[in-house]
Design an enzyme around this catalytic site. Structure first.
Site, short mmCIF file in Angstrom:
data_model
loop_
_atom_site.label_atom_id
_atom_site.label_comp_id
_atom_site.label_asym_id
_atom_site.label_seq_id
_atom_site.Cartn_x
_atom_site.Cartn_y
_atom_site.Cartn_z
N TYR A 180 0.81 -1.27 0.04
CA TYR A 180 -0.02 0.22 -0.12
C TYR A 180 0.94 1.12 -0.09
O TYR A 180 0.47 2.28 0.42
CB TYR A 180 -1.17 0.03 1.27
CG TYR A 180 -1.74 -1.22 1.47
CD1 TYR A 180 -2.54 -1.57 0.65
CD2 TYR A 180 -1.77 -1.93 2.68
CE1 TYR A 180 -3.54 -2.75 0.90
CE2 TYR A 180 -2.30 -3.19 2.93
CZ TYR A 180 -3.25 -3.44 2.13
OH TYR A 180 -3.98 -4.60 2.35
N TYR B 65 -14.76 -4.23 2.83
CA TYR B 65 -13.76 -4.63 2.38
C TYR B 65 -13.33 -6.11 3.01
O TYR B 65 -13.62 -6.46 3.90
CB TYR B 65 -12.52 -3.62 3.10
CG TYR B 65 -11.00 -4.14 2.91
CD1 TYR B 65 -10.46 -4.06 1.87
CD2 TYR B 65 -10.51 -4.96 3.91
CE1 TYR B 65 -9.05 -4.46 1.40
CE2 TYR B 65 -9.17 -5.49 3.79
CZ TYR B 65 -8.45 -5.36 2.49
OH TYR B 65 -7.23 -5.79 2.37
N ASP C 134 -17.85 -12.02 7.44
CA ASP C 134 -16.42 -11.75 7.27
C ASP C 134 -15.96 -11.29 8.61
O ASP C 134 -16.13 -10.04 8.94
CB ASP C 134 -16.00 -10.96 6.28
CG ASP C 134 -14.51 -10.83 6.24
OD1 ASP C 134 -13.73 -11.06 7.15
OD2 ASP C 134 -14.06 -10.01 5.21
N LYS D 223 -7.41 -12.49 11.80
CA LYS D 223 -6.28 -11.53 12.25
C LYS D 223 -5.94 -11.79 13.85
O LYS D 223 -4.76 -12.16 14.06
CB LYS D 223 -7.37 -10.12 12.02
CG LYS D 223 -7.19 -9.78 10.86
CD LYS D 223 -7.25 -7.86 10.84
CE LYS D 223 -6.76 -7.36 9.37
NZ LYS D 223 -7.99 -7.16 8.60
C1 LIG Z 1 -7.77 -7.54 6.97
C2 LIG Z 1 -9.25 -7.86 6.42
C3 LIG Z 1 -9.21 -9.07 5.52
C4 LIG Z 1 -7.97 -9.72 4.74
O1 LIG Z 1 -7.12 -10.27 5.72
P1 LIG Z 1 -5.72 -10.53 5.17
O2 LIG Z 1 -5.21 -11.36 6.16
O3 LIG Z 1 -4.79 -9.18 5.18
O4 LIG Z 1 -5.61 -11.26 3.86
C5 LIG Z 1 -10.48 -9.53 5.06
N1 LIG Z 1 -11.66 -9.03 5.66
C6 LIG Z 1 -11.79 -8.06 6.73
C7 LIG Z 1 -12.85 -7.78 7.27
C8 LIG Z 1 -10.44 -7.77 7.14
O5 LIG Z 1 -10.35 -6.76 8.16
#
Ligand SMILES: *Cc1c(COP(=O)(O)O)cnc(C)c1O
Length: 434
Positions: free
Chosen positions: A15, A143, A247, A276
């Site tokens: 980024y 996202y 997600d 995460k």
């Molecule tokens: C960070 C994030 C992702 C992507 O995760 P990566 O480990 O960076 O590939 C997907 N969805 C959400 C909601 C996120 O915050």
């Protein structure tokens, strides 16, 4: 030697416009909430290093668990074997999720957890002979990661502008994001539900599923919705037969003030993506959890009905061991994430006195607000970058999303440390937007 390397760094940063961005400081080590830089500066990590280090850095119990696991079994191929840490982790995760969740599929990061969920939802229908449900519905400003499928279901944003033509098409519906004392929230929610209802009435038969970030749109700007909307939207989509994918890559493991967004809102989606904070910030690992109903669509005599997806480091034992220990620590310190919202609200109250601070909001362990700006709101607004620079000079790491500034600190941050975050923010904002 170190200097030579850094002036001509071989590392291509994420980024980052490398031509115009100076080389970053070098971190030598970290402990608790603090990062230690090469020149001796100590910086408080106000964002848990992209939202992962929920117990702070270099936690000794997790380090020890990884070490012991590394001496026992560092890795084995997931296609031929399973192992104790993998089984234990799946067994530990499932009871924390809504009760119809029965299976855990491993992968490496948030984006892959999303790819897996999308592929499961897509194939779910094909395996049952339904050939019309092949698209996805998602939310504006959502996202879901940077791989191609995850970008496709993410809303158009600077993260994917250059790739739009490469992506599969997806429909977007509005998200009623809100903040403290929002006078319009009821109206926003009904407008968004009506929009959802409309697209479902017209096109439900073409959608395999709906994907969303439950309760918190993270990278899109720390946009929070109320549990009630999440519940209504989930039920509506399920009523029209869509598989609902949460997600929870960011919202999982205490971030929202509850274990998961789905437990906070008391909703039951069909697939859940977690990553995460899973390993407490130690190792890259992710899971996609599925309900029994979803799983059963993959059982047949036909080998092609199986889920043809897998990664080399599937269920990596070190990641599983770190995750198990992280969960154990989390279970012992539930109040860490449960009580943070109240602490944030106190800090935000003070910041809200500044005329530049608007739309202050807190959800669980996250506090956010937008800086009033003459430019457009959004990721490319430069105000946040200026704030981050000034904050770093004052020993606080923040990473605003455009003009949206937020804190997402480790859950065990002391009151003194949290006060420090708010003191620095107060000073920085007074300085840049008096
Ligand atoms: C960070 C994030 C992702 C992507 O995760 P990566 O480990 O960076 O590939 C997907 N969805 C959400 C909601 C996120 O915050």
């Amino acid at each position: 030697m170190l200097e030579t390397v850094r002036h001509n760094s071989p590392v291509w940063r994420p980024y980052t416009q490398e031509r115009t961005t100076p080389l970053p400081p070098l971190v030598t080590h970290a402990k608790g909430a603090w990062l230690h830089l090469e020149d001796g500066q100590k910086v408080l990590d106000g964002v848990s290093s992209w939202w992962v280090s929920i117990h702070g850095h270099a936690n000794e119990e997790i380090a020890e668990a990884i070490y012991q696991q590394a001496l026992t079994l560092e890795h084995v191929l997931g296609g031929s074997f399973i192992h104790t840490p993998g089984l234990l982790l799946a067994e530990k995760l499932l009871p924390l999720l809504p009760q119809n969740f029965k299976k855990i599929f491993f992968s490496d990061n948030g984006s892959t957890a999303v790819e897996v969920a999308l592929k499961i939802a897509y194939q779910y229908w094909i395996n049952q002979g339904v050939t019309t449900r092949k698209r996805f519905l998602s939310f504006e400003e959502g996202y879901h990661g940077d791989t191609v499928g995850a970008m496709s279901v993410s809303a158009p944003s600077p993260f994917n502008t250059k790739f739009r033509e490469l992506l599969f098409s997806c429909s977007y519906t509005p998200f009623p994001w809100t903040y403290e004392n929002d006078p319009d929230i009821e109206e926003k929610e009904s407008t968004c539900l009506e929009a959802l209802q409309k697209i479902l009435e017209e096109e439900a038969g073409t959608f395999a599923g709906m994907i969303l970030e439950p309760l918190i749109q993270g990278a899109g700007g720390m946009r929070f919705c109320r549990p009630k909307f999440l519940k209504d939207a989930t039920q509506l989509a399920q009523k029209y037969g869509l598989l609902v994918i949460y997600d929870e890559v960011f919202t999982g493991f205490g971030r929202t003030g509850d274990w998961f967004a789905c437990t906070k809102a008391e909703t039951s989606p069909d697939l859940i993506c977690l990553s995460k904070a899973l390993t407490g910030g130690f190792l890259p690992m992710a899971v996609t959890a599925a309900t029994q109903k979803v799983y059963e669509a993959f059982l047949s005599e036909n080998p092609q009905d199986a889920l043809f997806h897998g990664h080399t480091y599937y269920a990596n034992p070190l990641g599983c061991a770190a995750s198990l220990k992280s969960l154990e620590i989390l279970e012992k310190n539930i109040s860490g994430f449960q009580l943070m919202e109240g602490r944030h609200l106190k800090g935000l109250e003070r910041l809200a006195q500044l005329p530049a601070v608007q739309r202050a909001r807190a959800c669980g362990t996250i506090a956010a607000f937008d800086l009033r700006t003459e430019g457009a709101d959004g990721y490319l607004n430069p105000l946040g970058k200026i704030a981050a620079k000034k904050a770093l000079e004052r020993n606080l790491l923040i990473r605003p999303l455009g003009n949206t500034v937020y804190l997402a600190p480790p859950y065990n941050i002391s009151q003194e440390e949290l006060d420090f975050c708010y003191d620095v923010l107060f000073e920085v904002i007074s300085l840049i937007a008096p």
